[in-house]
Scaffold this motif. Structure first.
Motif, PDB file in Angstrom:
ATOM      1  N   MET A  15       0.829  -1.033   0.131  1.00  0.00           N
ATOM      2  CA  MET A  15       0.162   0.102  -0.123  1.00  0.00           C
ATOM      3  C   MET A  15       0.787   1.341  -0.066  1.00  0.00           C
ATOM      4  O   MET A  15       0.417   2.307  -0.189  1.00  0.00           O
ATOM      5  N   GLY A  16       2.154   1.175   0.354  1.00  0.00           N
ATOM      6  CA  GLY A  16       3.107   2.263   0.258  1.00  0.00           C
ATOM      7  C   GLY A  16       3.104   3.230   1.442  1.00  0.00           C
ATOM      8  O   GLY A  16       2.404   2.617   2.580  1.00  0.00           O
ATOM      9  N   ILE A  17       3.536   4.375   1.458  1.00  0.00           N
ATOM     10  CA  ILE A  17       3.516   5.363   2.581  1.00  0.00           C
ATOM     11  C   ILE A  17       2.151   5.735   2.947  1.00  0.00           C
ATOM     12  O   ILE A  17       1.458   6.437   2.065  1.00  0.00           O
ATOM     13  N   PRO A  18       1.421   5.653   4.125  1.00  0.00           N
ATOM     14  CA  PRO A  18       0.143   6.174   4.332  1.00  0.00           C
ATOM     15  C   PRO A  18       0.238   7.845   4.357  1.00  0.00           C
ATOM     16  O   PRO A  18       0.861   8.420   4.514  1.00  0.00           O
ATOM     17  N   HIS A  19      -1.145   8.139   3.803  1.00  0.00           N
ATOM     18  CA  HIS A  19      -1.529   9.650   3.846  1.00  0.00           C
ATOM     19  C   HIS A  19      -0.373  10.219   2.826  1.00  0.00           C
ATOM     20  O   HIS A  19      -0.139  11.475   3.049  1.00  0.00           O
ATOM     21  N   THR A  20      -0.068   9.892   1.752  1.00  0.00           N
ATOM     22  CA  THR A  20       0.768  10.535   0.766  1.00  0.00           C
ATOM     23  C   THR A  20       0.123  10.658  -0.533  1.00  0.00           C
ATOM     24  O   THR A  20       0.939  10.649  -1.503  1.00  0.00           O
ATOM     25  N   GLU A  21      -1.299  10.559  -0.680  1.00  0.00           N
ATOM     26  CA  GLU A  21      -1.940  10.325  -1.952  1.00  0.00           C
ATOM     27  C   GLU A  21      -1.282  11.661  -2.653  1.00  0.00           C
ATOM     28  O   GLU A  21      -1.779  12.852  -2.011  1.00  0.00           O
ATOM     29  N   GLY A  22      -1.404  11.516  -3.929  1.00  0.00           N
ATOM     30  CA  GLY A  22      -0.894  12.887  -4.665  1.00  0.00           C
ATOM     31  C   GLY A  22       0.504  13.228  -4.728  1.00  0.00           C
ATOM     32  O   GLY A  22       1.032  14.222  -5.245  1.00  0.00           O
ATOM     33  N   LEU A  23       1.121  12.869  -3.680  1.00  0.00           N
ATOM     34  CA  LEU A  23       2.611  12.941  -3.543  1.00  0.00           C
ATOM     35  C   LEU A  23       3.541  11.972  -4.143  1.00  0.00           C
ATOM     36  O   LEU A  23       4.610  12.093  -4.090  1.00  0.00           O
ATOM     37  N   GLU A  24       3.053  10.895  -5.098  1.00  0.00           N
ATOM     38  CA  GLU A  24       3.843   9.950  -5.544  1.00  0.00           C
ATOM     39  C   GLU A  24       4.817  10.331  -6.100  1.00  0.00           C
ATOM     40  O   GLU A  24       6.208   9.688  -5.886  1.00  0.00           O
ATOM     41  N   ASN A  25       4.783  11.375  -7.050  1.00  0.00           N
ATOM     42  CA  ASN A  25       5.834  11.894  -8.150  1.00  0.00           C
ATOM     43  C   ASN A  25       7.118  12.494  -7.219  1.00  0.00           C
ATOM     44  O   ASN A  25       8.208  12.182  -7.426  1.00  0.00           O
ATOM     45  N   ALA A  26       6.738  13.423  -6.356  1.00  0.00           N
ATOM     46  CA  ALA A  26       7.498  14.090  -5.615  1.00  0.00           C
ATOM     47  C   ALA A  26       8.416  12.989  -4.688  1.00  0.00           C
ATOM     48  O   ALA A  26       9.657  13.173  -4.571  1.00  0.00           O
ATOM     49  N   LEU A  27       7.770  11.988  -4.006  1.00  0.00           N
ATOM     50  CA  LEU A  27       8.477  11.011  -3.169  1.00  0.00           C
ATOM     51  C   LEU A  27       9.326  10.341  -4.107  1.00  0.00           C
ATOM     52  O   LEU A  27      10.522   9.921  -3.674  1.00  0.00           O
ATOM     53  N   PHE A  28       8.849   9.807  -5.184  1.00  0.00           N
ATOM     54  CA  PHE A  28       9.755   8.930  -6.187  1.00  0.00           C
ATOM     55  C   PHE A  28      11.109   9.866  -6.400  1.00  0.00           C
ATOM     56  O   PHE A  28      12.189   9.229  -6.428  1.00  0.00           O
ATOM     57  N   VAL A  29      11.078  11.253  -7.072  1.00  0.00           N
ATOM     58  CA  VAL A  29      12.230  12.003  -7.185  1.00  0.00           C
ATOM     59  C   VAL A  29      12.966  12.049  -5.859  1.00  0.00           C
ATOM     60  O   VAL A  29      14.226  11.819  -5.782  1.00  0.00           O
ATOM     61  N   LEU A  30      12.399  12.162  -4.714  1.00  0.00           N
ATOM     62  CA  LEU A  30      13.142  12.218  -3.254  1.00  0.00           C
ATOM     63  C   LEU A  30      13.876  10.923  -3.028  1.00  0.00           C
ATOM     64  O   LEU A  30      15.221  10.972  -3.013  1.00  0.00           O
ATOM     65  N   PHE A  31      13.180   9.933  -3.091  1.00  0.00           N
ATOM     66  CA  PHE A  31      13.794   8.731  -2.840  1.00  0.00           C
ATOM     67  C   PHE A  31      14.932   8.188  -3.949  1.00  0.00           C
ATOM     68  O   PHE A  31      15.762   7.673  -3.527  1.00  0.00           O
ATOM     69  N   MET A  32      14.531   8.429  -5.195  1.00  0.00           N
ATOM     70  CA  MET A  32      15.362   8.126  -6.038  1.00  0.00           C
ATOM     71  C   MET A  32      16.863   8.926  -5.872  1.00  0.00           C
ATOM     72  O   MET A  32      17.785   8.409  -5.909  1.00  0.00           O
ATOM     73  N   GLY A  33      16.772  10.554  -5.536  1.00  0.00           N
ATOM     74  CA  GLY A  33      17.910  11.099  -5.232  1.00  0.00           C
ATOM     75  C   GLY A  33      18.847  10.432  -4.128  1.00  0.00           C
ATOM     76  O   GLY A  33      19.929  10.190  -4.027  1.00  0.00           O
ATOM     77  N   PHE A  34      17.958  10.035  -2.965  1.00  0.00           N
ATOM     78  CA  PHE A  34      18.648   9.347  -1.905  1.00  0.00           C
ATOM     79  C   PHE A  34      19.252   8.071  -2.229  1.00  0.00           C
ATOM     80  O   PHE A  34      20.361   7.808  -2.034  1.00  0.00           O
ATOM     81  N   TYR A  35      18.738   7.296  -3.194  1.00  0.00           N
ATOM     82  CA  TYR A  35      19.268   6.108  -3.504  1.00  0.00           C
ATOM     83  C   TYR A  35      20.581   6.293  -4.446  1.00  0.00           C
ATOM     84  O   TYR A  35      21.454   5.590  -4.311  1.00  0.00           O
ATOM     85  N   VAL A 270      17.268   6.619   4.169  1.00  0.00           N
ATOM     86  CA  VAL A 270      18.010   7.594   4.216  1.00  0.00           C
ATOM     87  C   VAL A 270      19.394   7.340   5.037  1.00  0.00           C
ATOM     88  O   VAL A 270      20.363   7.894   4.568  1.00  0.00           O
ATOM     89  N   THR A 271      19.440   6.561   5.895  1.00  0.00           N
ATOM     90  CA  THR A 271      20.659   6.251   6.588  1.00  0.00           C
ATOM     91  C   THR A 271      21.759   5.619   5.718  1.00  0.00           C
ATOM     92  O   THR A 271      23.119   6.231   5.759  1.00  0.00           O
ATOM     93  N   PRO A 272      21.516   4.796   4.794  1.00  0.00           N
ATOM     94  CA  PRO A 272      22.544   4.368   4.095  1.00  0.00           C
ATOM     95  C   PRO A 272      23.130   5.484   3.023  1.00  0.00           C
ATOM     96  O   PRO A 272      24.359   5.350   2.848  1.00  0.00           O
ATOM     97  N   SER A 273      22.471   6.497   2.768  1.00  0.00           N
ATOM     98  CA  SER A 273      23.100   7.545   1.959  1.00  0.00           C
ATOM     99  C   SER A 273      23.711   8.538   3.015  1.00  0.00           C
ATOM    100  O   SER A 273      24.446   9.373   2.535  1.00  0.00           O
ATOM    101  N   LEU A 274      23.504   8.510   4.539  1.00  0.00           N
ATOM    102  CA  LEU A 274      24.379   9.257   5.266  1.00  0.00           C
ATOM    103  C   LEU A 274      25.794   8.797   5.529  1.00  0.00           C
ATOM    104  O   LEU A 274      26.684   9.718   5.958  1.00  0.00           O
TER     105      LEU A 274
END
Length: 286
Positions: A15-35, A270-274
């Motif tokens: 189901m993904g991260i709760p209460h993040t409807e409509g933020l999928e694209n922003a979260l994808f870009v953010l997490f891809m950046g961390f990755y 986040v931690t592996p990127s830090l």
């Protein structure tokens, strides 16, 4: 009481991260950046260790192992909406395999810091090549056994539905909530397993650093104390980043599903990127 339809679940819906409807694209870009930051930082550290002869020491050997773990760890929970049963089994196994290996590795690195600071003249003898190889092999093999036991405990339970996983990857708490059986014994054994491993490693790390701090306090010069502390400061920072989420997820579970998912994101992404930033900023050799 639930009515079974006796049809085993063959796939799970993440189901993904709760209460993040409509933020999928922003979260994808953010997490891809961390990755990408995680991959780049840890690959650069690995490259530096492999190509620089002055980094061929036990401390950097263990740091290289940590970089390998941090490269693979975020890859365990890729952004998928559907996982087959075997995919969920594989995900849970590798999550705990890599997580436990990192826990053991931090313990070994704490002992390495203790030997380097408290016994500098005997350091080369204490941490010789054979000892480093045995510690590293024991770390990886012990983690494999640990993850195998947890995976067997969780997936020997029957799953008949629902198949909706209330987070972005398969882990022990959410899988137990989906099982069609009394999970009290499995929950106690699995959480005790995780707790005993984490607590054992923490106590060993605490023992190493207690001796280190006592030794540092006995150093007369401020420059000597600063140099000794700088040797282990990066490792201390990494330990705090690692143990914080572990305590919140398994030893002191948060009541909010959203907050629990945020903790998982911090631990997985986040931690592996830090870690590369921490070791690069605190270590002039790297």
């Amino acid at each position: 009481m639930k009515m079974r339809n006796h049809t085993p679940v063959t796939e799970f819906l993440l189901m993904g991260i709760p209460h993040t409807e409509g933020l999928e694209n922003a979260l994808f870009v953010l997490f891809m950046g961390f990755y990408l930051l995680t991959l780049l930082g840890n690959l650069l550290i690995l490259l530096a260790i492999l190509t620089s002869s002055n980094l061929h020491t036990p401390m950097y050997f263990f740091l290289g192992n940590l970089s390998v773990l941090d490269i693979f760890f975020p890859s365990v929970s890729p952004p998928k909406m559907m996982l087959c049963l075997m995919g969920c089994v594989t995900q849970l196994f590798f999550y705990h395999f890599l997580g436990c290996t990192e826990c053991f590795l931090y313990t070994v690195m704490a002992y390495d810091c203790f030997a380097a600071i408290c016994h500098p003249l005997r350091y080369a003898i204490i941490m010789n090549h054979l000892v480093c190889a045995i510690l590293t092999l024991g770390t990886w093999m012990g983690s494999c056994v640990h993850a195998s036991v947890l995976t067997l405990l969780i997936f020997k339970l029957p799953y008949y539905g629902p198949n909706e996983v209330d987070t972005f990857f398969c882990d022990i708490p959410v899988m137990l909530s989906l099982a069609w059986a009394d999970t009290s014994l499995t929950q106690m054994v699995s959480f005790t397993n995780v707790g005993v491993v984490a607590l054992m490693c923490f106590l060993l790390i605490l023992t190493s650093y207690t001796h280190i701090f006592i030794f540092i306090l006995k150093i007369s010069s401020s420059e000597g104390r600063r140099k000794a502390f700088s040797t282990c400061s990066a490792h201390l920072a990494s330990i705090l980043l690692f143990y914080g989420p572990v305590v919140l997820i398994y030893l002191w579970p948060v009541s909010s599903l959203w907050l629990g998912t945020v903790v998982l994101v911090l631990n997985n992404i986040v931690t592996p990127s830090l870690n590369p930033l921490i070791y690069a900023l605190r270590n002039k050799d790297v």
